[in-house]
Design an enzyme around this catalytic site. Structure first.
Site, PDB file in Angstrom:
ATOM      1  N   LYS A   1       0.777  -1.188   0.233  1.00  0.00           N
ATOM      2  CA  LYS A   1       0.093  -0.047   0.009  1.00  0.00           C
ATOM      3  C   LYS A   1       0.644   1.316   0.049  1.00  0.00           C
ATOM      4  O   LYS A   1       0.721   2.187  -0.932  1.00  0.00           O
ATOM      5  CB  LYS A   1      -0.810   0.081   1.256  1.00  0.00           C
ATOM      6  CG  LYS A   1      -1.824   0.965   1.421  1.00  0.00           C
ATOM      7  CD  LYS A   1      -2.647   0.921   2.635  1.00  0.00           C
ATOM      8  CE  LYS A   1      -4.011   1.832   2.631  1.00  0.00           C
ATOM      9  NZ  LYS A   1      -5.275   0.986   2.343  1.00  0.00           N
TER      10      LYS A   1
ATOM     11  N   ARG B   1      -2.920   3.168   8.968  1.00  0.00           N
ATOM     12  CA  ARG B   1      -3.402   1.704   8.076  1.00  0.00           C
ATOM     13  C   ARG B   1      -2.326   0.822   8.276  1.00  0.00           C
ATOM     14  O   ARG B   1      -1.128   1.266   7.925  1.00  0.00           O
ATOM     15  CB  ARG B   1      -3.857   1.908   6.955  1.00  0.00           C
ATOM     16  CG  ARG B   1      -5.276   2.676   6.809  1.00  0.00           C
ATOM     17  CD  ARG B   1      -5.547   3.070   5.261  1.00  0.00           C
ATOM     18  NE  ARG B   1      -6.653   4.128   5.429  1.00  0.00           N
ATOM     19  CZ  ARG B   1      -7.715   4.073   5.157  1.00  0.00           C
ATOM     20  NH1 ARG B   1      -8.284   2.900   5.036  1.00  0.00           N
ATOM     21  NH2 ARG B   1      -8.527   5.232   5.216  1.00  0.00           N
TER      22      ARG B   1
ATOM     23  N   GLY C   1      -8.532  -6.921   4.887  1.00  0.00           N
ATOM     24  CA  GLY C   1      -9.185  -7.069   6.047  1.00  0.00           C
ATOM     25  C   GLY C   1      -8.571  -7.733   7.115  1.00  0.00           C
ATOM     26  O   GLY C   1      -9.356  -7.844   8.198  1.00  0.00           O
TER      27      GLY C   1
ATOM     28  N   MET D   1      -5.704  -6.962   8.927  1.00  0.00           N
ATOM     29  CA  MET D   1      -5.298  -6.195   9.984  1.00  0.00           C
ATOM     30  C   MET D   1      -5.898  -5.027  10.316  1.00  0.00           C
ATOM     31  O   MET D   1      -7.163  -4.977   9.873  1.00  0.00           O
ATOM     32  CB  MET D   1      -3.742  -6.065   9.472  1.00  0.00           C
ATOM     33  CG  MET D   1      -2.774  -7.123   9.642  1.00  0.00           C
ATOM     34  SD  MET D   1      -1.215  -6.896   9.241  1.00  0.00           S
ATOM     35  CE  MET D   1      -1.219  -6.195   7.727  1.00  0.00           C
TER      36      MET D   1
ATOM     37  N   ARG E   1      -3.432  -0.740  -6.314  1.00  0.00           N
ATOM     38  CA  ARG E   1      -2.382  -1.997  -6.555  1.00  0.00           C
ATOM     39  C   ARG E   1      -2.783  -2.658  -7.487  1.00  0.00           C
ATOM     40  O   ARG E   1      -3.817  -2.393  -8.202  1.00  0.00           O
ATOM     41  CB  ARG E   1      -2.494  -2.689  -5.003  1.00  0.00           C
ATOM     42  CG  ARG E   1      -3.782  -3.422  -5.004  1.00  0.00           C
ATOM     43  CD  ARG E   1      -4.339  -3.843  -3.677  1.00  0.00           C
ATOM     44  NE  ARG E   1      -5.451  -3.977  -3.540  1.00  0.00           N
ATOM     45  CZ  ARG E   1      -6.176  -4.396  -2.554  1.00  0.00           C
ATOM     46  NH1 ARG E   1      -5.618  -4.467  -1.341  1.00  0.00           N
ATOM     47  NH2 ARG E   1      -7.518  -4.519  -2.548  1.00  0.00           N
TER      48      ARG E   1
ATOM     49  N   HIS F   1     -15.936  -7.928   1.029  1.00  0.00           N
ATOM     50  CA  HIS F   1     -14.937  -8.964   1.767  1.00  0.00           C
ATOM     51  C   HIS F   1     -15.167 -10.346   1.067  1.00  0.00           C
ATOM     52  O   HIS F   1     -14.272 -10.952   0.672  1.00  0.00           O
ATOM     53  CB  HIS F   1     -15.312  -8.942   3.030  1.00  0.00           C
ATOM     54  CG  HIS F   1     -14.532  -9.668   3.841  1.00  0.00           C
ATOM     55  ND1 HIS F   1     -14.748 -11.112   4.131  1.00  0.00           N
ATOM     56  CD2 HIS F   1     -13.211  -9.750   4.307  1.00  0.00           C
ATOM     57  CE1 HIS F   1     -13.875 -11.812   4.900  1.00  0.00           C
ATOM     58  NE2 HIS F   1     -12.603 -10.690   5.077  1.00  0.00           N
TER      59      HIS F   1
ATOM     60  N   SER G   1      16.518 -40.239 -14.423  1.00  0.00           N
ATOM     61  CA  SER G   1      15.286 -39.385 -14.147  1.00  0.00           C
ATOM     62  C   SER G   1      15.144 -39.235 -12.578  1.00  0.00           C
ATOM     63  O   SER G   1      15.237 -40.357 -11.820  1.00  0.00           O
ATOM     64  CB  SER G   1      14.171 -40.156 -14.584  1.00  0.00           C
ATOM     65  OG  SER G   1      12.950 -39.449 -14.202  1.00  0.00           O
TER      66      SER G   1
ATOM     67  N   CYS H   1      10.455 -37.517 -12.752  1.00  0.00           N
ATOM     68  CA  CYS H   1       9.258 -37.969 -12.862  1.00  0.00           C
ATOM     69  C   CYS H   1       8.488 -38.235 -11.625  1.00  0.00           C
ATOM     70  O   CYS H   1       7.374 -38.949 -11.595  1.00  0.00           O
ATOM     71  CB  CYS H   1       9.278 -39.315 -13.413  1.00  0.00           C
ATOM     72  SG  CYS H   1      10.358 -40.618 -12.735  1.00  0.00           S
TER      73      CYS H   1
ATOM     74  N   TYR I   1      13.930 -32.125 -18.887  1.00  0.00           N
ATOM     75  CA  TYR I   1      12.690 -32.168 -18.865  1.00  0.00           C
ATOM     76  C   TYR I   1      11.930 -32.479 -17.705  1.00  0.00           C
ATOM     77  O   TYR I   1      12.456 -33.064 -16.575  1.00  0.00           O
ATOM     78  CB  TYR I   1      12.006 -33.373 -20.048  1.00  0.00           C
ATOM     79  CG  TYR I   1      12.413 -34.917 -19.624  1.00  0.00           C
ATOM     80  CD1 TYR I   1      11.610 -35.479 -18.831  1.00  0.00           C
ATOM     81  CD2 TYR I   1      13.413 -35.220 -19.968  1.00  0.00           C
ATOM     82  CE1 TYR I   1      11.714 -36.734 -18.158  1.00  0.00           C
ATOM     83  CE2 TYR I   1      13.756 -36.505 -19.573  1.00  0.00           C
ATOM     84  CZ  TYR I   1      12.968 -37.394 -18.796  1.00  0.00           C
ATOM     85  OH  TYR I   1      13.158 -38.764 -18.354  1.00  0.00           O
TER      86      TYR I   1
HETATM   87  C1  PEP Z   1       9.484 -41.567  -7.558  1.00  0.00           C
HETATM   88  O1  PEP Z   1       9.810 -42.170  -6.667  1.00  0.00           O
HETATM   89  O2  PEP Z   1       9.395 -40.264  -7.314  1.00  0.00           O
HETATM   90  C2  PEP Z   1       8.903 -42.115  -8.597  1.00  0.00           C
HETATM   91  C3  PEP Z   1       8.550 -41.373  -9.684  1.00  0.00           C
HETATM   92  O3  PEP Z   1       8.438 -43.567  -8.525  1.00  0.00           O
HETATM   93  P1  PEP Z   1       7.374 -44.005  -7.493  1.00  0.00           P
HETATM   94  O4  PEP Z   1       6.484 -42.939  -7.261  1.00  0.00           O
HETATM   95  O5  PEP Z   1       6.721 -45.154  -8.553  1.00  0.00           O
HETATM   96  O6  PEP Z   1       7.860 -44.551  -6.644  1.00  0.00           O
END
Ligand code: PEP
Ligand code: MG
Length: 903
Positions: free
Chosen positions: A22, A91, A100, A102, A336, A452, A787, A855, A875
């Site tokens: 503010k 304020r 709202g 504080m 804001r 609100h 991975s 993953c 990725y």
């Molecule tokens: C993990 O452990 O992050 C994974 C992807 O394998 P899972 O969840 O199947 O153990």
């Protein structure tokens, strides 16, 4: 000497850490020449000092004195001067807006003597002056002196009852002067002290009260919900009072430079004649649409519109504004960047892009993965039979169905019992926060889009309809009457936060057109849209996703175990599969075969079971490789703990005991029990699973590798382009990988030889144990890719059992601030993240081009995706439904880091 106080003219909008949101914006408005009542800001540094030392910094008093003098000079009024008094508001204003949550105290500087000056300043308006004094006593009493607010409210009600009136404005100057005496008496009685008459004492006490309000219960709940750190503290804004309640030529309003619910162009807001700022936000009196101001006071309206345009161009974003008109003179009290719904965020970004206000990259920064998620939610089916009960204002979109509850307690209780609830209230206040969090939807009968209920619901992404005036709510009786129908607590209703409609019963919901866009493509989605707004939204999503794909560096794959999942993932934009969990293919009716594999007494028996399973697995893999033709498919060899495939030990033990009792002989149960008991593990998650199982029963991995290789041959022979990658789970040591890899390669070579088809299948490992991350440089010698399995990595780094802990004590951990969000949901950057970093650096020190992905669940979490971008993964892989979110966030992460993929 630390500078704890800044005049508005000394700050700017980028100083939110120090001056609060503010304050920083008041400073910015002052500096671009907008009409802001003069004032100053006490910094968050001062608040943090106060929280640490339980006292304000020694230099503060002097700096406040100097700043008050500067305001006095600008205004030509003096603090505490009976003839020409300066009055100020005090304020809170934290870095992140906490609407709202504080405290605020208005009219500081008013006392028995300055009252006369205020009467004069207001042109002899005694009623106004007494009302201002009464408000000061009430707010000061409640907020600063911590007296129960009901004491003042009850006295006010009693006065109105005694005078036979209903509305505050009907109280006369005399009534109000009597109330002032009564309020003073309440203060004396409750605190043992008189109300402080000295203006400076009032100011100092109010400042400390604002500091203290940082740690009220509701502020703490709010911060937890919004993931705002507890140690930021709040700044305090001290500003010259201006009055919207001086009569008909005065008023106050809240507005947005665009519609915050839909994102459509054109100013949007509420105006209240002859009222003070708090009255609008509180939703207590019904407001007029902003356009009404044009008729009431064209000059102020035109000036306001010009200021709004100027602000929007200056901030290059939709702004929200509070303003006051005092006797025909417009003042800007706050601005804001405005909160908006997900749909509005996409539309506003695309409009501003088209208008040349922002670049494509900036447009992407304006929308988030979380917003995209909410747009992918289903909406009410417009073709369904539905009984419209009422129509209010569309305050926060979505389709919510649930049982009616009438207060916060009921909401929390029913939610705890597993019910979905709609919180139905006349209006909401910050005290309703717990119920608002518990509710699937919020419905009020009073208040506008800036009330609100509306502001908080939008911030939380909860569906809300406000100001549905046809509803007669009787919270004491737990009933709401509408169209002659009486609905009670527990009755089901449906509310549409996109249209403001309220329906009886459970209205069926239809899928969203944004989801349709991802599943069926742009043309199909555009064909299905029902109006221009929807068309704009789908088009905006399409444009932003296209740009996100151009910008992002990281690939996005999906975790998918079936051809259907693979196809959905492809439609959502996945560029391959980052994890196929093959154990899912061993469940259902194949479970018994796996049980035979595990429990077999002889090699022949085991081989027979393998031979049965191989063609089934080949079919599974061929299906996925076909669906993902030409894209990489990471197939993970079997991983789960053994007990998932075996009969339950306890039930077997019970069966045996019953047999024994009845003198029944069942040798097969005895044998099974012995075998299962032999394999029993106290801690299966940390036991015989993953590569360990593969080493103990090599035939199991052999069969899977053969099935993958044969499926690959099948696809190549059918003219396809299969790209499987074999992934070994739960590796901790390079030797595990060496053994498995040699065997797998031998199987692949054998299949190639048998079929005459050349095969090249990368073999890599999951990095999901701390030991793997720490030894990644060595592991990399035997691996074609890695991975990160951040689910198991989180489990093993923290020593938390994935299956057990979340329900057991995570809530307490979050309450205690040990973490703000479960580390299984969003990556723990300091701990687990550090191991990911080590894993990345180690493997790239051996193989600079090593392909690295993730993953675990974190692959679809926005914050985690930003971290993975930073450490340089190639990725992320996540569930198909989150693929669009990952694409968007991967691009946003690049932009945030100031990187450009094309550079
Ligand atoms: C993990 O452990 O992050 C994974 C992807 O394998 P899972 O969840 O199947 O153990
Ligand atoms: Mg795992």
């Amino acid at each position: 000497m630390t500078k704890y106080v800044y005049m508005f003219s000394e700050g700017n909008k980028d100083q939110k850490d120090l001056l609060g949101g503010k304050g920083a914006n008041l400073a910015e408005m002052t500096n671009i020449g907008l009409p802001v009542p003069p004032g100053f800001i006490i910094t968050t540094d001062a608040c943090r000092y106060y929280m640490k030392n339980d006292d304000v910094p020694a230099q503060l008093a002097e700096q406040v004195t100097e700043s008050v003098q500067k305001v006095e000079q600008q205004m030509g009024r003096t603090f505490g001067d009976p003839k020409n008094p300066l009055l100020v508001s005090v304020r809170s204003g934290a870095k992140f807006s906490m609407p709202g949550m504080m405290e605020t105290v208005l009219n500081i500087g008013l006392n028995d003597e300055t009252l006369a000056g205020i009467i004069e300043m207001s042109g002899g308006n005694e009623r106004f002056a007494w009302d201002s004094y009464r408000r000061l006593l009430q707010m000061f009493g409640k907020t600063v002196l911590e007296i129960d607010g009901d004491k003042f409210a009850d006295a006010l009600d009693a006065k109105k009852a005694a005078r036979g009136i209903v509305n505050d404005p009907d109280l006369t100057a005399k009534d109000l002067s009597e109330l002032v005496d009564e309020f003073k008496a309440i203060i004396k009685e409750e605190t043992g002290e008189d109300f402080p008459q000295d203006a400076r004492t009032q100011l100092d006490m109010a400042v400390v009260a604002v500091f203290n309000s940082w740690n009220t219960e509701r502020a703490i709940i709010y911060r937890k919900r919004e993931r705002i750190a507890d140690d930021l503290g709040t700044a305090v804004n001290v500003q010259t009072m201006v009055y919207g309640n001086l009569g008909e030529k005065s008023g106050t309003g809240v507005c947005f430079t665009r519609d915050p619910a839909t994102g459509q162009r054109g100013v949007y807001g509420d105006y209240l004649e002859n009222a003070q700022g708090e009255d609008v936000v509180a939703g207590i009196r019904n407001t007029l649409p902003l356009a009404a101001l044009e008729e009431l006071d064209k000059k102020s309206y035109d000036e306001l519109l010009a200021n709004l345009q100027r602000l929007e161009n200056h901030y290059r974003d939709m702004c929200d504004i509070e303003f006051t008109v005092e006797n025909g003179k417009l003042y800007m009290l706050q601005t804001r960047i405005g909160k908006r719904t997900a749909a509005a965020a996409f539309r506003i970004a695309v409009h501003m892009l088209d208008d040349g206000l922002i670049s494509e990259d900036e447009a992407l920064e304006r929308v988030t993965g979380a917003q995209l998620t909410s747009l992918m939610f289903p909406q009410f089916d417009a073709d369904a039979d539905r009984e419209l009960l009422a129509k209010g204002m569309a305050a926060s979109p979505g389709a919510a169905v649930g049982e009616i509850v009438f207060d916060s307690e009921q909401a929390v209780e029913r939610k705890g019992a597993g019910a979905k609830v709609i919180l139905v209230r006349r209006e909401t206040t910050p005290d309703d926060l717990a119920g608002m969090i518990a509710a699937a939807g919020i419905l009020t009968s009073r208040g506008g889009k800036t009330s609100h209920a509306a502001v908080v619901a939008r911030g939380m992404g909860t569906t809300a309809v406000v100001g549905a005036e046809a509803l007669l709510i009787n919270a004491e009786a737990n009933t709401v009457t509408v169209k002659g129908k009486v609905l009670r607590k527990g009755d089901v209703i449906s509310i549409d936060g996109g249209t403001g409609e309220v329906f009886a019963g459970d209205v069926p919901v239809a899928p969203s057109n944004v989801t349709r866009y991802f599943e069926e493509g742009l043309d199909a989605a555009l064909e299905a849209v029902s109006d221009e707004g929807e068309r704009e939204l789908v088009t905006a999503v399409h444009r932003f996703m296209t740009h996100a794909d151009e910008v992002r560096r990281m690939g996005v794959r999906a975790n998918a175990d079936t051809p259907e999942d693979a196809r959905r993932a492809l439609a959502f934009g996945a560029e391959g599969i980052g994890l196929t969990r093959t154990e899912h293919m061993f469940l259902g009716d194949r479970r018994e075969m796996v049980e035979h594999v595990i429990l077999a007494d002889s090699q022949e028996e085991r081989d027979a079971a393998f031979n049965q399973l191989t063609p089934l697995q080949r079919g599974d893999f061929a299906g996925i490789l076909e669906a993902m033709d030409g894209q990489p498919v990471t197939i993970r060899l079997i991983d789960p703990p053994l007990h998932e495939f075996l009969p339950d030990l306890t039930s077997l033990a019970v069966k045996r005991a019953i047999n024994e009792d009845h003198g029944i002989s069942a040798p097969e149960i005895d044998t099974l029990y012995t075998a299962v008991n032999r394999m029993h593990e106290a801690n299966p998650m940390l036991g015989l699973r993953g590569v360990r199982l593969g080493l103990k029963m090599p035939g199991l991995f052999d069969l899977q590798v053969r099935a993958i290789a044969e499926a690959c041959v099948e696809r190549i022979q059918a003219g396809g382009d299969p790209q499987p990658e074999i992934m070994v789970p739960l590796v901790g040591d390079v030797k595990e990988l060496t053994i498995v890899r040699e065997r797998a390669q031998a199987t692949i070579d054998k299949v190639a030889e048998e079929s005459g088809v050349e095969l090249s299948i990368p073999i890599g490992a999951m990095m999901e144990l701390p030991r793997a991350a720490v030894t990644s440089a060595v592991l990399a010698e035997e691996s074609d890719f890695f991975s990160f399995g951040t689910n198991d990595l989180t489990q093993t780094v923290w020593g938390f059992s994935r299956d057990d802990v979340e329900g057991a004590f995570f809530t307490e951990y979050m309450d205690a601030g040990i973490f703000e969000v479960s580390p299984f949901e969003s990556i723990d950057v300091q701990g687990v993240g550090e191991l990911v970093r080590q894993g990345v650096n180690g493997s790239r020190s051996t193989k600079p081009d090593m392909k690295l992905g993730v993953c675990g669940e974190h692959g679809g979490d926005p914050d985690s995706i930003h971290f993975f971008e930073e450490v340089g993964l190639d990725y992320v892989s996540c569930s198909p439904f989150r693929v669009p979110i990952a694409r968007l966030e991967a691009a946003r992460a690049m932009i945030e880091a100031g990187m450009d993929a094309s550079a």
